[in-house]
Write a protein that holds these residues in place. Sequence first.
Motif, PDB file in Angstrom:
ATOM      1  N   TRP A  67       0.826  -1.206   0.000  1.00 19.09           N
ATOM      2  CA  TRP A  67       0.000   0.000   0.000  1.00 19.09           C
ATOM      3  C   TRP A  67       0.861   1.257   0.000  1.00 19.09           C
ATOM      4  CZ3 TRP A  67      -4.874   1.385  -0.857  1.00 19.09           C
ATOM      5  CH2 TRP A  67      -5.216   2.703  -0.553  1.00 19.09           C
ATOM      6  N   ASP A  68       1.935   1.251   0.777  1.00 22.60           N
ATOM      7  CA  ASP A  68       2.803   2.428   0.825  1.00 22.60           C
ATOM      8  C   ASP A  68       3.356   2.748  -0.567  1.00 22.60           C
ATOM      9  OD1 ASP A  68       2.366   2.657   3.522  1.00 22.60           O
ATOM     10  OD2 ASP A  68       4.231   1.639   4.100  1.00 22.60           O
ATOM     11  N   ALA A  69       3.766   1.707  -1.313  1.00 24.38           N
ATOM     12  CA  ALA A  69       4.292   1.924  -2.660  1.00 24.38           C
ATOM     13  C   ALA A  69       3.200   2.441  -3.594  1.00 24.38           C
ATOM     14  CB  ALA A  69       4.882   0.626  -3.214  1.00 24.38           C
ATOM     15  N   LEU A  70       1.999   1.874  -3.497  1.00 24.49           N
ATOM     16  CA  LEU A  70       0.889   2.318  -4.337  1.00 24.49           C
ATOM     17  C   LEU A  70       0.512   3.765  -4.016  1.00 24.49           C
ATOM     18  CD1 LEU A  70      -1.269   1.684  -6.459  1.00 24.49           C
ATOM     19  CD2 LEU A  70      -2.714   0.782  -4.616  1.00 24.49           C
ATOM     20  N   ALA A  71       0.503   4.101  -2.747  1.00 22.50           N
ATOM     21  CA  ALA A  71       0.166   5.474  -2.347  1.00 22.50           C
ATOM     22  C   ALA A  71       1.184   6.460  -2.912  1.00 22.50           C
ATOM     23  CB  ALA A  71       0.097   5.576  -0.827  1.00 22.50           C
ATOM     24  N   ARG A  72       2.468   6.088  -2.878  1.00 19.69           N
ATOM     25  CA  ARG A  72       3.494   6.976  -3.440  1.00 19.69           C
ATOM     26  C   ARG A  72       3.317   7.116  -4.954  1.00 19.69           C
ATOM     27  NH1 ARG A  72       6.732   3.957   0.283  1.00 19.69           N
ATOM     28  NH2 ARG A  72       7.527   2.638  -1.418  1.00 19.69           N
ATOM     29  N   CYS A  73       3.058   5.996  -5.617  1.00 24.07           N
ATOM     30  CA  CYS A  73       2.828   6.017  -7.065  1.00 24.07           C
ATOM     31  C   CYS A  73       1.665   6.940  -7.415  1.00 24.07           C
ATOM     32  CB  CYS A  73       2.554   4.601  -7.570  1.00 24.07           C
ATOM     33  SG  CYS A  73       1.876   4.523  -9.251  1.00 24.07           S
ATOM     34  N   ASN A  74       0.543   6.744  -6.755  1.00 26.68           N
ATOM     35  CA  ASN A  74      -0.654   7.486  -7.122  1.00 26.68           C
ATOM     36  C   ASN A  74      -0.589   8.956  -6.709  1.00 26.68           C
ATOM     37  OD1 ASN A  74      -1.551   5.164  -8.249  1.00 26.68           O
ATOM     38  ND2 ASN A  74      -3.346   4.911  -6.943  1.00 26.68           N
ATOM     39  N   ALA A  75       0.165   9.250  -5.667  1.00 28.62           N
ATOM     40  CA  ALA A  75       0.350  10.660  -5.306  1.00 28.62           C
ATOM     41  C   ALA A  75       1.103  11.391  -6.421  1.00 28.62           C
ATOM     42  CB  ALA A  75       1.099  10.771  -3.987  1.00 28.62           C
ATOM     43  N   LEU A  76       2.120  10.735  -6.966  1.00 31.60           N
ATOM     44  CA  LEU A  76       2.853  11.320  -8.093  1.00 31.60           C
ATOM     45  C   LEU A  76       1.949  11.483  -9.305  1.00 31.60           C
ATOM     46  CD1 LEU A  76       6.172   9.278  -7.781  1.00 31.60           C
ATOM     47  CD2 LEU A  76       5.989  11.769  -7.584  1.00 31.60           C
ATOM     48  N   MET A  77       1.174  10.439  -9.614  1.00 36.61           N
ATOM     49  CA  MET A  77       0.322  10.477 -10.806  1.00 36.61           C
ATOM     50  C   MET A  77      -0.803  11.493 -10.652  1.00 36.61           C
ATOM     51  SD  MET A  77       1.825   8.561 -12.892  1.00 36.61           S
ATOM     52  CE  MET A  77       0.575   8.634 -14.182  1.00 36.61           C
ATOM     53  N   SER A  78      -1.305  11.653  -9.455  1.00 37.31           N
ATOM     54  CA  SER A  78      -2.357  12.634  -9.219  1.00 37.31           C
ATOM     55  C   SER A  78      -1.849  14.051  -9.426  1.00 37.31           C
ATOM     56  CB  SER A  78      -2.919  12.464  -7.802  1.00 37.31           C
ATOM     57  OG  SER A  78      -3.969  13.376  -7.567  1.00 37.31           O
ATOM     58  N   ARG A  79      -0.605  14.317  -9.005  1.00 38.12           N
ATOM     59  CA  ARG A  79      -0.027  15.646  -9.229  1.00 38.12           C
ATOM     60  C   ARG A  79       0.200  15.897 -10.718  1.00 38.12           C
ATOM     61  NH1 ARG A  79       2.801  14.552  -4.331  1.00 38.12           N
ATOM     62  NH2 ARG A  79       4.687  13.876  -5.428  1.00 38.12           N
ATOM     63  N   LEU A  80       0.588  14.839 -11.441  1.00 36.38           N
ATOM     64  CA  LEU A  80       0.817  14.986 -12.879  1.00 36.38           C
ATOM     65  C   LEU A  80      -0.488  15.111 -13.658  1.00 36.38           C
ATOM     66  CD1 LEU A  80       3.631  12.314 -13.449  1.00 36.38           C
ATOM     67  CD2 LEU A  80       3.888  14.794 -13.543  1.00 36.38           C
ATOM     68  N   ASN A  81      -1.566  14.513 -13.133  1.00 38.40           N
ATOM     69  CA  ASN A  81      -2.843  14.453 -13.850  1.00 38.40           C
ATOM     70  C   ASN A  81      -3.988  14.819 -12.916  1.00 38.40           C
ATOM     71  OD1 ASN A  81      -1.833  12.923 -16.450  1.00 38.40           O
ATOM     72  ND2 ASN A  81      -1.027  11.765 -14.714  1.00 38.40           N
ATOM     73  N   PRO A  82      -4.117  16.085 -12.565  1.00 39.85           N
ATOM     74  CA  PRO A  82      -5.180  16.474 -11.618  1.00 39.85           C
ATOM     75  C   PRO A  82      -6.561  16.189 -12.195  1.00 39.85           C
ATOM     76  CG  PRO A  82      -4.122  18.409 -12.580  1.00 39.85           C
ATOM     77  CD  PRO A  82      -3.291  17.239 -12.984  1.00 39.85           C
ATOM     78  N   TYR A  83      -7.453  15.720 -11.341  1.00 41.82           N
ATOM     79  CA  TYR A  83      -8.816  15.370 -11.739  1.00 41.82           C
ATOM     80  C   TYR A  83      -9.689  16.613 -11.778  1.00 41.82           C
ATOM     81  CZ  TYR A  83     -13.506  13.269 -11.329  1.00 41.82           C
ATOM     82  OH  TYR A  83     -14.825  12.912 -11.516  1.00 41.82           O
ATOM     83  N   ASP A  84     -10.434  16.776 -12.857  1.00 43.03           N
ATOM     84  CA  ASP A  84     -11.329  17.920 -13.010  1.00 43.03           C
ATOM     85  C   ASP A  84     -12.750  17.480 -12.698  1.00 43.03           C
ATOM     86  OD1 ASP A  84     -12.802  20.129 -13.756  1.00 43.03           O
ATOM     87  OD2 ASP A  84     -11.669  20.508 -15.601  1.00 43.03           O
ATOM     88  N   ALA A  85     -13.122  17.557 -11.426  1.00 46.10           N
ATOM     89  CA  ALA A  85     -14.446  17.102 -10.997  1.00 46.10           C
ATOM     90  C   ALA A  85     -15.552  17.951 -11.628  1.00 46.10           C
ATOM     91  CB  ALA A  85     -14.546  17.155  -9.475  1.00 46.10           C
ATOM     92  N   THR A  86     -15.296  19.230 -11.780  1.00 43.07           N
ATOM     93  CA  THR A  86     -16.321  20.108 -12.345  1.00 43.07           C
ATOM     94  C   THR A  86     -16.648  19.712 -13.777  1.00 43.07           C
ATOM     95  OG1 THR A  86     -15.612  21.949 -10.950  1.00 43.07           O
ATOM     96  CG2 THR A  86     -16.888  22.493 -12.914  1.00 43.07           C
ATOM     97  N   ALA A  87     -15.625  19.459 -14.577  1.00 45.60           N
ATOM     98  CA  ALA A  87     -15.846  19.072 -15.975  1.00 45.60           C
ATOM     99  C   ALA A  87     -16.589  17.753 -16.066  1.00 45.60           C
ATOM    100  CB  ALA A  87     -14.508  18.982 -16.706  1.00 45.60           C
ATOM    101  N   GLU A  88     -16.233  16.805 -15.209  1.00 45.06           N
ATOM    102  CA  GLU A  88     -16.896  15.497 -15.228  1.00 45.06           C
ATOM    103  C   GLU A  88     -18.372  15.645 -14.870  1.00 45.06           C
ATOM    104  OE1 GLU A  88     -16.544  11.922 -16.590  1.00 45.06           O
ATOM    105  OE2 GLU A  88     -14.674  12.987 -16.133  1.00 45.06           O
ATOM    106  N   GLU A  89     -18.640  16.474 -13.878  1.00 41.97           N
ATOM    107  CA  GLU A  89     -20.021  16.657 -13.443  1.00 41.97           C
ATOM    108  C   GLU A  89     -20.839  17.410 -14.495  1.00 41.97           C
ATOM    109  OE1 GLU A  89     -22.168  17.807  -9.217  1.00 41.97           O
ATOM    110  OE2 GLU A  89     -20.021  17.360  -9.339  1.00 41.97           O
ATOM    111  N   GLU A  90     -20.204  18.345 -15.170  1.00 37.98           N
ATOM    112  CA  GLU A  90     -20.914  19.101 -16.209  1.00 37.98           C
ATOM    113  C   GLU A  90     -21.340  18.186 -17.360  1.00 37.98           C
ATOM    114  OE1 GLU A  90     -18.189  22.193 -17.183  1.00 37.98           O
ATOM    115  OE2 GLU A  90     -18.937  23.566 -15.634  1.00 37.98           O
TER     116      GLU A  90
END
Length: 538
Positions: free
Chosen positions: A243-266
């Motif tokens: 889990w620690d490795a996955l959390a580090r991976c996804n934290a990096l990927m989230s910073r590189l690819n921020p999620y646009d919740a507003t666009a998805e909801e629209e």
Amino acid sequence: MSQGNDPAGLDRLRRRAHALLQEQRLPEAQAVLEEVLRHAPNDLATSIDLADTRFRRGQLQASTLPLLQAMRQLPRDVPLLISLVQHLIARGEVLAARSCLDLLALAPAPPPELWVAQASLRFALGEIPEAKALMDKAVAAGANSPGDLHLRAMLLQFSGDIDGACAVLETCLQRWPHFGDAAMVLVNLRKQTPHANRLDSLREQLRKLPEEAATPDQAFVRAEFEYALFKTLDDLGRHEEAWDALARCNALMSRLNPYDATAEEEVANALVDMPHVPVDARGRPEGPTPIFIVGMPRSGTTLLDRILSSHSQVTSAGEIIDFWRQLHWVADVVPARSQGLRRVIARSAGIDYQALGARYLRQTQWRARGRAYYIDKLPANIQMVAFIRRALPHAPILHMVRDPMDTCFSNFKAMFGNVSSYSYELGALAHYYGQYARLASHWHASLPSAMLDVPYAELVRAPETTVERVLAHCGLELEDACLAPERNAAPVATPSSAQVRESIHTRGVGQWRHYARQLAPLQEALDALQPAAALAAV
């Protein structure tokens, strides 16, 4: 002699057009390019420039015309032909693109890079055997870069040659130990065991990588190695470390690819509010029938695809985006992620759905390869359900439904690369699932017979009963081969291609429970989505 009929004058016009393009004076550039083509209709480079200019001005249909006109007399210029194929594919002109590729295949003694380019384009069209054969020729001719070998390994993997793919990737890592793509794919091909794993080498590479990446590329490579570490530790049952490795991976990927919740909801709002258009009860079109499989990613869509394509009358077209492309073309909206789709939705009442269906069938029925049905398996087509029903009322739509926690965890641990930004953060994941569940519920309410739910748990626990029901919905009878999808030798282009060559099993049910403590925020967020999430998981 007019400037247009004078070669030197044509060159001046071309230079003028390029200068105008650099200055972003698109209408004027377009007029000059059109003038060049009036006098030199076989100038493919100008045809492509004109197509690009019209595209940038939002004229999707008009951007296609110079490309198709160029098909009348193609030059023997390989780079230009490659560019033409890429432009045709982007506009949904698949038949024309394949015709150009057939011409390229006639090139005598091409250099390795031409084989690679053709293989990449055939792969983009979902033609795995053809792409693999081309990459075999490329490697034999000397193609030897990391990207070349990675593509060859993927094609071997998708073709079912797991040993061959592993061998290529091992060679890659011996030559380029920092090659994250190879490390990530390699650990996914087989279950890692205490006696056969790359744990030490993965940790060694991570030690060599800067913890604070200076560039997005460095961050991405580190995320790839963190993912490979997670997969290895997860296979070994060392879940806390995993889990620690996955959390580090996804934290990096989230910073590189921020999620646009507003666009998805629209987008979801626009689809829910889309005006009702009656389904035209016209006759069944001639030729093979598409079967659409939709749902959340990682919900079991590939397993259902493999089961159905084991039937003697069904083949799989794979994950193609043809319907989405043809919808944008018929609506004359340049694809632009969520903004483009919202523009399509705004025009939905005026779309010629019969033309949309005919165009989709014309560009895809070759994929059936002589069978009566072909599967268009693209989970994201859950957004297309109303459009599909109106354009292709005879086409079955199968909605794969899986337990929300299983589905979301499977997405969270998938590492999709620089796409699917929702999958790298638990809050984003819950939000995205909520929009999907809301949309699925809306389709059931507004189009009650539009799609058949196929519960993943029922599919793996009672496959015969479930598969028989699904086939009956498609107008087919059960065949024994459908219950043994592991014998299906057809290529499958998905990261889970190694796993889906196994027999039907229940191991995918409840995997998230290994990480129940860490996933508690996700479970709370999903519980808060009720009743929409519950309706989608029936």
